[in-house]
Design a protein around this motif. Structure first.
Motif, PDB file in Angstrom:
ATOM      1  N   VAL A   1      20.627  47.140  45.149  1.00  0.00           N
ATOM      2  CA  VAL A   1      20.258  46.014  44.677  1.00  0.00           C
ATOM      3  C   VAL A   1      21.378  44.854  45.436  1.00  0.00           C
ATOM      4  N   VAL A   2      20.850  43.652  45.407  1.00  0.00           N
ATOM      5  CA  VAL A   2      21.679  42.675  46.002  1.00  0.00           C
ATOM      6  C   VAL A   2      22.897  42.300  44.958  1.00  0.00           C
ATOM      7  N   HIS A   3      23.914  42.146  45.451  1.00  0.00           N
ATOM      8  CA  HIS A   3      25.050  41.600  44.621  1.00  0.00           C
ATOM      9  C   HIS A   3      25.561  40.218  45.283  1.00  0.00           C
ATOM     10  N   PRO A   4      25.491  39.235  44.552  1.00  0.00           N
ATOM     11  CA  PRO A   4      25.817  37.784  44.984  1.00  0.00           C
ATOM     12  C   PRO A   4      27.477  37.970  44.529  1.00  0.00           C
ATOM     13  N   TRP A   5      28.174  37.740  45.537  1.00  0.00           N
ATOM     14  CA  TRP A   5      29.563  37.786  45.175  1.00  0.00           C
ATOM     15  C   TRP A   5      30.323  36.644  45.074  1.00  0.00           C
ATOM     16  N   HIS A  61      33.585  38.358  40.874  1.00  0.00           N
ATOM     17  CA  HIS A  61      32.638  39.154  40.226  1.00  0.00           C
ATOM     18  C   HIS A  61      31.134  38.834  40.792  1.00  0.00           C
ATOM     19  N   CYS A  62      30.267  39.780  40.478  1.00  0.00           N
ATOM     20  CA  CYS A  62      29.027  39.709  40.801  1.00  0.00           C
ATOM     21  C   CYS A  62      28.426  38.483  40.116  1.00  0.00           C
ATOM     22  N   HIS A  63      27.656  37.440  40.795  1.00  0.00           N
ATOM     23  CA  HIS A  63      27.209  36.539  40.279  1.00  0.00           C
ATOM     24  C   HIS A  63      25.474  36.635  39.626  1.00  0.00           C
ATOM     25  N   ASN A  64      25.331  37.889  39.696  1.00  0.00           N
ATOM     26  CA  ASN A  64      23.816  38.463  38.882  1.00  0.00           C
ATOM     27  C   ASN A  64      24.725  38.652  37.646  1.00  0.00           C
ATOM     28  N   LEU A  65      24.611  37.680  36.788  1.00  0.00           N
ATOM     29  CA  LEU A  65      25.381  37.761  35.493  1.00  0.00           C
ATOM     30  C   LEU A  65      25.392  38.975  34.609  1.00  0.00           C
ATOM     31  N   ALA A  66      23.851  39.597  34.757  1.00  0.00           N
ATOM     32  CA  ALA A  66      23.655  40.828  34.064  1.00  0.00           C
ATOM     33  C   ALA A  66      24.530  42.079  34.630  1.00  0.00           C
ATOM     34  N   HIS A  67      24.946  41.985  36.049  1.00  0.00           N
ATOM     35  CA  HIS A  67      25.598  42.993  36.615  1.00  0.00           C
ATOM     36  C   HIS A  67      27.306  42.710  36.022  1.00  0.00           C
ATOM     37  N   ALA A  68      27.332  41.438  36.132  1.00  0.00           N
ATOM     38  CA  ALA A  68      28.747  40.990  35.864  1.00  0.00           C
ATOM     39  C   ALA A  68      29.087  41.514  34.302  1.00  0.00           C
ATOM     40  N   GLY A  99      29.611  45.540  33.908  1.00  0.00           N
ATOM     41  CA  GLY A  99      30.998  46.042  34.794  1.00  0.00           C
ATOM     42  C   GLY A  99      31.426  45.543  35.961  1.00  0.00           C
ATOM     43  N   MET A 100      30.507  44.619  36.532  1.00  0.00           N
ATOM     44  CA  MET A 100      31.148  44.393  37.919  1.00  0.00           C
ATOM     45  C   MET A 100      31.897  43.225  37.764  1.00  0.00           C
ATOM     46  N   THR A 101      33.152  43.000  37.226  1.00  0.00           N
ATOM     47  CA  THR A 101      33.856  41.933  37.177  1.00  0.00           C
ATOM     48  C   THR A 101      35.346  42.615  37.337  1.00  0.00           C
TER      49      THR A 101
END
Ligand code: C2O
Ligand code: CU
Length: 596
Positions: free
Chosen positions: A524-528, A578-585, A588-590
């Motif tokens: 999936v895409v991760h907007p950083w 962090h990833c700005h797909n905030l659900a990803h953030a 864990g993606m922070t």
């Protein structure tokens, strides 16, 4: 084939491989000779196909293939070595014996003897697949050993169940290997990637702002109902409106924003997305301040010294908070506006798209600036029809020598901003977002779906990278993985195999020039998004950026992408990265950037 599609293909082949071996094992246990041989042949083919995808991935970058080369490949090899010869022998015995009935009975019994080798192959491939899906990068001895333990244990059990018992010695050896692998593997896998603690709750600093023109705003967060395309939907809003009030300033002003929380139980803060404020004003709960709880307030103060298009949003339970409507526009202009200057913040509220379309005639010859802002967690596609235009700025920074474009779409990542400028023609112009007109100067019908998409890395005029040395280097490998460190296990979005709060911070010193490489090995895409700094894009997938210098705070790292970016560490503090797909953030993606 892109690396992203290679990653997907590799995963599909691995699943087929597992299905083939396990199915073959089951069929032979049930004495379905033909089916067993067919499935096993299919599995063998898939195993060879996977050798090709793994090799291609390893050539694209070790990050994509580490655990596949180190764990999946040896397990596959073991699978082929164990199951292959048995299959060949089984098959030869059949052709030699012919298909007369009595012999067919024999070979039916015979096929059962390959069940365990085929199942072993299936377990080996399943183990390897689980390592990829649950653990990913970096490959670890712990994960490898756990996979081996599982494979040995499952094979031993199948052996017993299917009656063809292993000798005592073999069985005992298997148990010893499985237990040893399990114990060492668990030990190694649990070894802490202990992240140094992130200091919390700084005192609000003072932004030293005496004597300058101050723009004061008050934002009160609260639950409410707003009307979107003819329907009432529940929202969380600043001052009762979604988006919140548009905050504007002229370069040099001081912004003083009082945040009040009326009734957002989980707390609220203000983060100035893309605005490189002093750390104490950055609005990250637990890092730069505590969340503002119902009845409390917090005053933000900083100097507006960067012109451009930005936005603000809550950073407390940010996934839910922003989605529910706690966001708004921040625009800092260099001078009073001439011509038309409009912001278009795009958002999806309860499944309904914002803003509602507006049509305003503009006289021919008038300069127009459309400030496009993506406040959602996924990419949007924007198309401006009816005029030539230029992309004047991205993420608040002016581009160098942007050339005129026509019939070209732009993709804006989550959190990103593009400023489009044009001189109004005599005929109408319309802006489409994902095919829906959101702004126009008159009726325009245009099919924009097939337009080419602008690549910002090749747009505008280059100028030399401002640095000749790099003091520090980081690599962030984005993936998914099982996170067992919290109260409940979760399938987290990970960075270098860890999830927030266990991702070690990036530690830099003031004035370091820092490069970091971001690798996306997920599907999936991760907007950083890095707080407090703008990064300069150096390259993407090995291709250097050749257009205008691109200073971004939000960029889409697509599956298989490798971005190399750099920044100057000139803003001390503790910053979210962090990833700005905030659900990803939130999943864990922070991680954090800190100054030593
Ligand atoms: Cu726009 Cu840390 O976020
Ligand atoms: Cu993400």
């Amino acid at each position: 084939m892109t690396v992203g599609s290679l990653l997907a293909a590799d995963l599909v082949i691995a699943v087929l491989e597992v299905a083939g071996w396990l199915g073959g094992g089951a069929a032979s246990a049930a004495r379905h000779r033909r089916l067993a041989l067919g499935l096993a042949a299919f599995a063998l083919l898939a195993t060879f196909a996977r050798a090709i995808t793994i090799t291609a991935l390893a050539r694209a970058g070790w990050w994509f293939a580490a655990e596949k080369v180190l764990i999946a490949a040896p397990l596959s090899l073991a699978a082929v070595v164990v199951a292959g010869p048995r299959l060949l022998r089984g098959d030869c015995s059949r052709s030699r014996r012919g298909v007369r009935r009595a012999e067919l009975e024999w070979s039916r019994a015979d096929i059962r003897s390959v069940a365990v080798p085929l199942l072993f192959a299936g377990y080996a491939e399943s183990g390897a697949l689980l390592v990829t899906v649950l653990h990913g990068y970096p490959a670890s001895a712990g994960a490898g050993l756990l996979a081996v333990a599982g494979v040995v244990a499952a094979t031993a059990v199948s052996w017993r169940v299917l009656g063809a018992r292993p000798s005592r010695v073999v069985f005992r050896a298997a148990v010893v290997v499985a237990v040893a692998a399990l114990v060492t593997g668990t030990g190694l896998a649990a070894a802490p990637g202990a992240a140094p603690a992130v200091p919390h709750d700084h005192q609000p600093g003072d932004a030293r702002t005496a004597g300058e023109a101050t723009r004061r705003f008050t934002l009160t967060a609260g639950t409410t109902t707003v009307r979107v395309s003819g329907r009432d939907v529940a929202a969380w809003a600043f001052n009762g409106q979604v988006p919140g009030p548009e905050l504007t300033a002229t370069v040099g002003d001081v912004l003083e924003v009082t945040l009040r929380n009326r009734d957002i139980a989980r707390g609220v803060t203000l983060h100035w997305h893309g605005y490189d404020v002093p750390n104490s004003q950055d609005g990250v709960p637990g890092v730069t301040q505590s969340a503002v709880l119902p009845g409390q307030e917090f005053v933000y103060r900083f100097r507006a010294d960067q012109a451009g298009t930005y936005w603000y949003h809550t950073h407390a339970v940010s996934d839910v908070g922003v989605r529910m409507g706690l966001y708004g526009v921040l625009v800092v202009r260099p001078a009073p506006v001439t011509g038309v200057d409009i912001t278009v913040p795009v958002h999806t509220l309860s499944g309904r798209p914002l803003p509602t379309p507006r049509t305003e005639p503009v006289g021919a010859g008038v300069p127009v600036r459309l400030r496009l802002i993506n406040t959602d967690s996924t990419t949007h596609r924007y198309a401006l029809a009816g005029t030539r235009f230029r992309v004047a700025a991205i993420d608040g920074s002016d581009l160098n020598g942007p050339t005129p474009l026509v019939d070209t779409a732009v993709l804006i990542p989550a959190g990103g901003r593009y400023d489009l400028v044009f001189t109004a023609p005599a005929t109408p112009v319309a802006l489409f977002v994902d095919g829906r007109a959101v702004y126009s100067t008159g009726a325009v019908s245009a099919a924009t779906g097939a337009w080419p998409v602008l690549d910002p890395l090749t747009y505008g005029v280059a100028s030399p990278v401002p640095w000749s040395r790099f003091d520090r280097e980081f690599t962030l490998v984005l993936d998914r993985g099982l996170d067992l460190h919290g109260l409940f296990p979760r399938y987290a979005h990970t960075v270098n195999g860890a999830a927030d709060p266990d991702i070690p911070p990036q530690v830099v010193r003031l004035d370091d020039i820092v490069t970091f490489t971001i690798v996306n090995r997920s599907l999936v895409v991760h907007p950083w998004h890095l707080h407090g700094h703008h990064v300069l894009v150096l390259s993407r997938n090995g291709e250097p950026a050749t257009g205008s210098p691109l200073w971004l705070d939000s960029f889409d790292v697509r599956p298989g992408d490798v971005w190399e970016v750099a920044f100057l560490a000139d803003n001390p503090g503790m910053w979210a990265n962090h990833c700005h797909n905030l659900a990803h953030a939130d999943a864990g993606m922070t991680l954090h950037l800190m100054y030593s």
